[in-house]
Design a protein around this motif. Sequence first.
Motif, PDB file in Angstrom:
ATOM      1  N   ARG A 202       0.819  -1.208   0.000  1.00 10.91           N
ATOM      2  CA  ARG A 202       0.000   0.000   0.000  1.00 10.91           C
ATOM      3  C   ARG A 202       0.853   1.257   0.000  1.00 10.91           C
ATOM      4  NH1 ARG A 202      -4.170  -0.128   4.844  1.00 10.91           N
ATOM      5  NH2 ARG A 202      -4.537   1.934   3.939  1.00 10.91           N
ATOM      6  N   MET A 203       0.290   2.307  -0.571  1.00 10.90           N
ATOM      7  CA  MET A 203       0.885   3.634  -0.471  1.00 10.90           C
ATOM      8  C   MET A 203       0.104   4.401   0.597  1.00 10.90           C
ATOM      9  SD  MET A 203       3.178   3.124  -2.702  1.00 10.90           S
ATOM     10  CE  MET A 203       3.972   4.734  -2.898  1.00 10.90           C
ATOM     11  N   MET A 204       0.676   5.521   1.057  1.00 10.13           N
ATOM     12  CA  MET A 204       0.048   6.259   2.143  1.00 10.13           C
ATOM     13  C   MET A 204       0.179   7.761   1.924  1.00 10.13           C
ATOM     14  SD  MET A 204       0.930   5.904   6.192  1.00 10.13           S
ATOM     15  CE  MET A 204       1.939   7.313   6.575  1.00 10.13           C
ATOM     16  N   HIS A 244      -5.423   9.322  -2.512  1.00 10.22           N
ATOM     17  CA  HIS A 244      -5.917  10.654  -2.167  1.00 10.22           C
ATOM     18  C   HIS A 244      -7.408  10.655  -1.854  1.00 10.22           C
ATOM     19  CE1 HIS A 244      -2.623  13.677  -3.640  1.00 10.22           C
ATOM     20  NE2 HIS A 244      -2.358  13.145  -2.467  1.00 10.22           N
ATOM     21  N   LEU A 245      -8.206   9.937  -2.635  1.00 11.28           N
ATOM     22  CA  LEU A 245      -9.641   9.920  -2.361  1.00 11.28           C
ATOM     23  C   LEU A 245      -9.945   9.192  -1.051  1.00 11.28           C
ATOM     24  CD1 LEU A 245     -11.087   9.362  -5.948  1.00 11.28           C
ATOM     25  CD2 LEU A 245     -10.983  11.489  -4.631  1.00 11.28           C
ATOM     26  N   SER A 246      -9.199   8.163  -0.757  1.00  8.19           N
ATOM     27  CA  SER A 246      -9.354   7.491   0.531  1.00  8.19           C
ATOM     28  C   SER A 246      -8.928   8.424   1.667  1.00  8.19           C
ATOM     29  CB  SER A 246      -8.517   6.211   0.562  1.00  8.19           C
ATOM     30  OG  SER A 246      -8.605   5.564   1.799  1.00  8.19           O
ATOM     31  N   LEU A 257      -7.936  -2.305  -1.348  1.00 11.39           N
ATOM     32  CA  LEU A 257      -6.696  -1.897  -0.698  1.00 11.39           C
ATOM     33  C   LEU A 257      -6.845  -0.613   0.112  1.00 11.39           C
ATOM     34  CD1 LEU A 257      -3.890  -3.201  -0.658  1.00 11.39           C
ATOM     35  CD2 LEU A 257      -3.229  -1.678  -2.540  1.00 11.39           C
ATOM     36  N   TYR A 258      -7.787   0.239  -0.295  1.00 12.60           N
ATOM     37  CA  TYR A 258      -7.899   1.551   0.347  1.00 12.60           C
ATOM     38  C   TYR A 258      -9.291   1.835   0.901  1.00 12.60           C
ATOM     39  CZ  TYR A 258      -3.349   2.223  -1.792  1.00 12.60           C
ATOM     40  OH  TYR A 258      -2.020   2.075  -2.146  1.00 12.60           O
ATOM     41  N   GLY A 259      -9.962   0.790   1.385  1.00 14.88           N
ATOM     42  CA  GLY A 259     -11.209   0.987   2.112  1.00 14.88           C
ATOM     43  C   GLY A 259     -12.445   1.169   1.273  1.00 14.88           C
ATOM     44  N   GLY A 260     -12.406   0.710   0.022  1.00 16.03           N
ATOM     45  CA  GLY A 260     -13.546   0.908  -0.862  1.00 16.03           C
ATOM     46  C   GLY A 260     -14.591  -0.188  -0.835  1.00 16.03           C
ATOM     47  N   ARG A 261     -14.425  -1.163   0.049  1.00 10.80           N
ATOM     48  CA  ARG A 261     -15.440  -2.216   0.193  1.00 10.80           C
ATOM     49  C   ARG A 261     -16.101  -2.052   1.556  1.00 10.80           C
ATOM     50  NH1 ARG A 261     -12.655  -7.532  -2.764  1.00 10.80           N
ATOM     51  NH2 ARG A 261     -12.752  -6.627  -4.862  1.00 10.80           N
ATOM     52  N   ARG A 262     -17.298  -1.491   1.542  1.00  9.63           N
ATOM     53  CA  ARG A 262     -18.007  -1.181   2.775  1.00  9.63           C
ATOM     54  C   ARG A 262     -19.338  -1.912   2.816  1.00  9.63           C
ATOM     55  NH1 ARG A 262     -17.292   5.425   3.509  1.00  9.63           N
ATOM     56  NH2 ARG A 262     -15.038   5.416   3.858  1.00  9.63           N
ATOM     57  N   PRO A 263     -19.804  -2.259   4.039  1.00 11.03           N
ATOM     58  CA  PRO A 263     -21.099  -2.947   4.145  1.00 11.03           C
ATOM     59  C   PRO A 263     -22.256  -2.067   3.691  1.00 11.03           C
ATOM     60  CG  PRO A 263     -20.238  -2.351   6.320  1.00 11.03           C
ATOM     61  CD  PRO A 263     -19.143  -2.130   5.347  1.00 11.03           C
ATOM     62  N   GLN A 264     -22.108  -0.756   3.851  1.00  7.96           N
ATOM     63  CA  GLN A 264     -23.135   0.180   3.402  1.00  7.96           C
ATOM     64  C   GLN A 264     -22.679   0.835   2.095  1.00  7.96           C
ATOM     65  OE1 GLN A 264     -26.006   0.394   5.061  1.00  7.96           O
ATOM     66  NE2 GLN A 264     -25.233  -1.059   6.586  1.00  7.96           N
ATOM     67  N   GLY A 265     -23.645   1.125   1.242  1.00  7.38           N
ATOM     68  CA  GLY A 265     -23.310   1.785  -0.006  1.00  7.38           C
ATOM     69  C   GLY A 265     -23.122   0.799  -1.144  1.00  7.38           C
ATOM     70  N   PRO A 266     -22.793   1.296  -2.352  1.00  4.24           N
ATOM     71  CA  PRO A 266     -22.670   0.424  -3.525  1.00  4.24           C
ATOM     72  C   PRO A 266     -21.499  -0.543  -3.402  1.00  4.24           C
ATOM     73  CG  PRO A 266     -21.900   2.648  -4.009  1.00  4.24           C
ATOM     74  CD  PRO A 266     -22.537   2.707  -2.664  1.00  4.24           C
ATOM     75  N   LYS A 267     -21.600  -1.636  -4.151  1.00  2.00           N
ATOM     76  CA  LYS A 267     -20.565  -2.670  -4.113  1.00  2.00           C
ATOM     77  C   LYS A 267     -20.117  -2.997  -5.528  1.00  2.00           C
ATOM     78  CE  LYS A 267     -22.327  -4.684   0.161  1.00  2.00           C
ATOM     79  NZ  LYS A 267     -23.195  -3.494   0.397  1.00  2.00           N
ATOM     80  N   ALA A 268     -18.830  -3.359  -5.653  1.00  2.00           N
ATOM     81  CA  ALA A 268     -18.273  -3.719  -6.950  1.00  2.00           C
ATOM     82  C   ALA A 268     -17.160  -4.737  -6.750  1.00  2.00           C
ATOM     83  CB  ALA A 268     -17.743  -2.480  -7.665  1.00  2.00           C
ATOM     84  N   GLU A 269     -16.879  -5.490  -7.788  1.00  2.00           N
ATOM     85  CA  GLU A 269     -15.850  -6.528  -7.720  1.00  2.00           C
ATOM     86  C   GLU A 269     -14.443  -5.972  -7.933  1.00  2.00           C
ATOM     87  OE1 GLU A 269     -16.335  -9.716  -6.843  1.00  2.00           O
ATOM     88  OE2 GLU A 269     -18.385  -9.041  -6.438  1.00  2.00           O
TER      89      GLU A 269
END
Length: 311
Positions: A202-204, A244-246, A257-269
């Motif tokens: 990961r980058m930070m 940056h968006l994260s 990798l940067y927190g884009g899979r959340r139980p709430q909100g839209p989902k994608a593979e």
Amino acid sequence: MPEERIFHLIVEPEAAGERLDVFLSGKIPELTRSRVKKLLACGLVEIPGVKKLKASRPVRAGEEITVRVPPPERIRLEPEEVPFEILYEDRDLAVIVKPPGVVVHPGAGHAGGTLVHGLLRRLSGLSGIGGELRPGIVHRLDKDTSGLMVVAKNDRAHLALTAMFKGRAVEKWYLALVHGVPEPRAGKINAPIGRHPVHRKRMMAGAPRGREAETFYRVREAFRRAALLEVRPYTGRTHQIRVHLSHIGHPIVGDPLYGGRRPQGPKAERQMLHAWRLAFEHPVTGEKLSFEAPPPPDFEKLLEELRACGK
């Protein structure tokens, strides 16, 4: 046959203190920092009076540095049929649309089926500056990022395009579907980016020794729990848009990798990031070129689902 090229550089006072790999990659456009490290390992970088050189060594004002760049290695990859669209092609370059899920060049775990294999199959000639495994590759997109790329078909175009990218003369716009709606709805993110101290993949943002990074964004469309952004990175750091968006609390939907899979909100593979627009001057003719590519079907489908749920 291509010959070895030799560069003689003198460190200016204002560059004193820079890492050696940063200094050399800035002075010789075709060299990435990783390639500089390979040259160092092969003893092809010399500073009088210094026996053992490391990439991290700070350069000193007045130092004379000699860099020997060997000719490109002979390409030994076998062409393969790999899906991508060619939007434009001439004797110097091609502009293509990479689909999601395709790795740009061979590497660990990706010996075949890469974009490079497909380029070798479908394009008449590629520059060799990128070396054996990266012919024609001037810039990259992550495996799961789709969209526009420019590919060099000869060394002259490759060198010029590389300098244009480093000089921020190439205009790149992305579409990103993110969790939540950013406020303000347009703005710049300025936060240095470096390798994460613990998670090495990961980058930070805000890393102590991070490199300058700047990203502009604006909301194109807002939904209940998400937003479609137009994003322009002014610098080209690894994972820059995703990081940056994260960093501002709005990770890209589907980005594991940067927190884009959340139980709430839209989902994608996969991460919903698409290189949508690319504009630059032709490196040989000077003609102004501009290209746009709509998002792939999975991206469009998710947008339609969000629109159907209301705003």
